[in-house]
Design a protein around this motif. Structure first.
Motif, mmCIF file in Angstrom:
data_model
loop_
_atom_site.group_PDB
_atom_site.id
_atom_site.type_symbol
_atom_site.label_atom_id
_atom_site.label_comp_id
_atom_site.label_asym_id
_atom_site.label_seq_id
_atom_site.Cartn_x
_atom_site.Cartn_y
_atom_site.Cartn_z
ATOM 1 N N PHE A 270 0.817 -1.134 -0.102
ATOM 2 C CA PHE A 270 0.035 0.167 -0.086
ATOM 3 C C PHE A 270 0.934 1.098 -0.017
ATOM 4 N N THR A 271 0.391 2.284 -0.165
ATOM 5 C CA THR A 271 0.956 3.349 -0.273
ATOM 6 C C THR A 271 0.222 4.431 0.820
ATOM 7 N N ALA A 272 0.937 5.433 1.342
ATOM 8 C CA ALA A 272 0.647 6.360 2.335
ATOM 9 C C ALA A 272 1.352 7.379 2.587
ATOM 10 N N GLU A 273 1.096 8.618 3.186
ATOM 11 C CA GLU A 273 1.734 9.737 3.745
ATOM 12 C C GLU A 273 2.843 9.173 4.803
ATOM 13 N N ASP A 274 2.296 8.328 5.525
ATOM 14 C CA ASP A 274 3.001 7.518 6.533
ATOM 15 C C ASP A 274 2.801 6.342 6.875
ATOM 16 N N PRO A 275 3.307 5.340 5.948
ATOM 17 C CA PRO A 275 3.304 4.221 5.994
ATOM 18 C C PRO A 275 3.402 3.322 7.412
ATOM 19 N N ALA A 276 4.483 4.036 8.244
ATOM 20 C CA ALA A 276 4.579 3.436 9.411
ATOM 21 C C ALA A 276 3.395 3.623 10.576
ATOM 22 N N GLN A 277 2.542 4.947 10.109
ATOM 23 C CA GLN A 277 1.555 5.201 11.002
ATOM 24 C C GLN A 277 0.643 4.184 10.664
ATOM 25 N N VAL A 278 0.422 4.112 9.394
ATOM 26 C CA VAL A 278 -0.720 2.869 8.887
ATOM 27 C C VAL A 278 -0.585 1.837 9.698
ATOM 28 N N LEU A 279 0.622 1.200 9.712
ATOM 29 C CA LEU A 279 0.755 -0.054 10.288
ATOM 30 C C LEU A 279 0.607 -0.076 11.688
ATOM 31 N N ALA A 280 0.933 1.000 12.478
ATOM 32 C CA ALA A 280 0.856 1.008 13.876
ATOM 33 C C ALA A 280 -0.778 1.282 13.966
ATOM 34 N N ASP A 281 -1.602 1.816 13.336
ATOM 35 C CA ASP A 281 -3.093 1.958 13.557
ATOM 36 C C ASP A 281 -3.631 0.590 13.193
ATOM 37 N N ALA A 282 -3.237 0.024 12.245
ATOM 38 C CA ALA A 282 -3.784 -1.474 11.841
ATOM 39 C C ALA A 282 -3.510 -2.306 12.940
ATOM 40 N N ARG A 283 -2.144 -2.311 13.476
ATOM 41 C CA ARG A 283 -1.850 -3.202 14.443
ATOM 42 C C ARG A 283 -2.661 -2.977 15.682
ATOM 43 N N ALA A 284 -3.021 -1.634 16.057
ATOM 44 C CA ALA A 284 -3.723 -1.393 17.368
ATOM 45 C C ALA A 284 -5.011 -2.076 17.261
ATOM 46 N N SER B 29 8.765 2.009 -1.383
ATOM 47 C CA SER B 29 7.427 2.134 -2.209
ATOM 48 C C SER B 29 6.437 2.210 -1.422
ATOM 49 N N GLY B 30 6.403 2.173 -0.164
ATOM 50 C CA GLY B 30 5.478 2.371 0.944
ATOM 51 C C GLY B 30 5.489 1.345 2.005
ATOM 52 N N GLY B 31 4.285 0.785 2.291
ATOM 53 C CA GLY B 31 4.110 -0.096 3.374
ATOM 54 C C GLY B 31 3.638 -1.588 2.781
ATOM 55 N N TRP B 32 3.794 -2.490 3.650
ATOM 56 C CA TRP B 32 3.266 -3.699 3.240
ATOM 57 C C TRP B 32 3.022 -4.588 4.688
ATOM 58 N N VAL B 33 1.936 -5.684 4.214
ATOM 59 C CA VAL B 33 1.670 -6.410 5.344
ATOM 60 C C VAL B 33 1.652 -7.885 4.699
ATOM 61 N N GLN B 34 2.014 -8.824 5.640
ATOM 62 C CA GLN B 34 1.978 -10.112 4.963
ATOM 63 C C GLN B 34 1.269 -11.043 5.857
ATOM 64 N N VAL B 35 0.298 -11.630 5.133
ATOM 65 C CA VAL B 35 -0.615 -12.650 6.047
ATOM 66 C C VAL B 35 -0.335 -14.081 5.664
ATOM 67 N N ALA B 36 -0.622 -14.935 6.386
ATOM 68 C CA ALA B 36 -0.789 -16.359 6.278
ATOM 69 C C ALA B 36 -2.228 -16.441 5.737
ATOM 70 N N THR B 37 -2.253 -17.245 4.836
ATOM 71 C CA THR B 37 -3.470 -17.574 4.324
ATOM 72 C C THR B 37 -4.075 -19.001 4.036
ATOM 73 N N THR B 38 -5.112 -19.303 3.659
ATOM 74 C CA THR B 38 -5.508 -20.807 3.589
ATOM 75 C C THR B 38 -5.174 -20.984 2.028
ATOM 76 N N GLY B 39 -4.765 -20.044 1.067
ATOM 77 C CA GLY B 39 -4.708 -20.593 -0.130
ATOM 78 C C GLY B 39 -4.600 -19.071 -1.002
ATOM 79 N N TRP B 40 -4.562 -19.135 -2.223
ATOM 80 C CA TRP B 40 -5.017 -18.197 -3.184
ATOM 81 C C TRP B 40 -5.949 -18.575 -4.222
#
Length: 176
Positions: free
Chosen positions: A28-42, A142-153
């Protein structure tokens, strides 16, 4: 503490690396990717921490950050239960919605209860059948990223997308 809750707080461990799950990355892109991740984690930390003692719907607004509640769409009026789809009834409900409720539907915002449904471990929800779990996250050029474990694609990624969008992320792109 669950493994997901531990990863939300401190990232994956050597023990996690041995699990070898199917991982998908959301950029994802964002003005402040670190804040996006902090907020999503919260937000997600709060939800995952409640899984063993799932609160009633009306309690969630006191548990989750106010900014997340405000970014969710207003809850729509309850449809009549047990009846087949009725176009006229739907139209009446649509017309009864406030302009904020209609705009939220048009914008693709999720309601709080609609989003929580995918984490709810009770019979009313799908929490015991989730299709993604937080694995790792970070920022790069390029911005931020989140990696998730999934059941497949493909997998049910809508709740993850809304979490990142509500947290301030934009231009979401999934890949491995």
């Amino acid at each position: 503490m669950t493994a997901e809750l531990r990863r939300l707080r401190s990232g994956p461990s050597a023990e996690d690396d041995q699990a070898r799950p199917f991982l998908v990355r959301l950029r994802f892109t964002a003005e402040d990717p670190a804040q996006v991740l902090a907020d999503a984690r919260a937000v997600l930390t709060c939800v995952v921490a409640q899984v063993d003692d799932w609160p009633a719907d009306e309690v969630w607004p006191q548990l989750l950050p106010a900014w997340f509640i405000q970014r969710c769409a207003p809850e729509a009026p309850e449809p009549d239960q047990g009846e087949p789809f009725d176009v006229k009834a739907w139209l009446r409900r649509w017309r009864a919605m406030t302009s904020d409720q209609r705009a939220a539907v048009d914008e693709g915002r999720w309601t709080l209860l609609g989003w929580l449904y995918y984490f709810d471990p009770t019979d009313e929800g799908r929490g015991d059948d989730r299709s993604w779990w937080w694995w790792h996250a970070g920022i790069d050029a390029s911005g931020g990223w989140v990696q998730v474990a999934t059941t497949g694609w493909p997998f049910g990624s809508g709740s993850l997308s809304w979490l990142i969008e509500a947290s301030g992320g934009a231009d979401l792109l999934y890949g491995q």
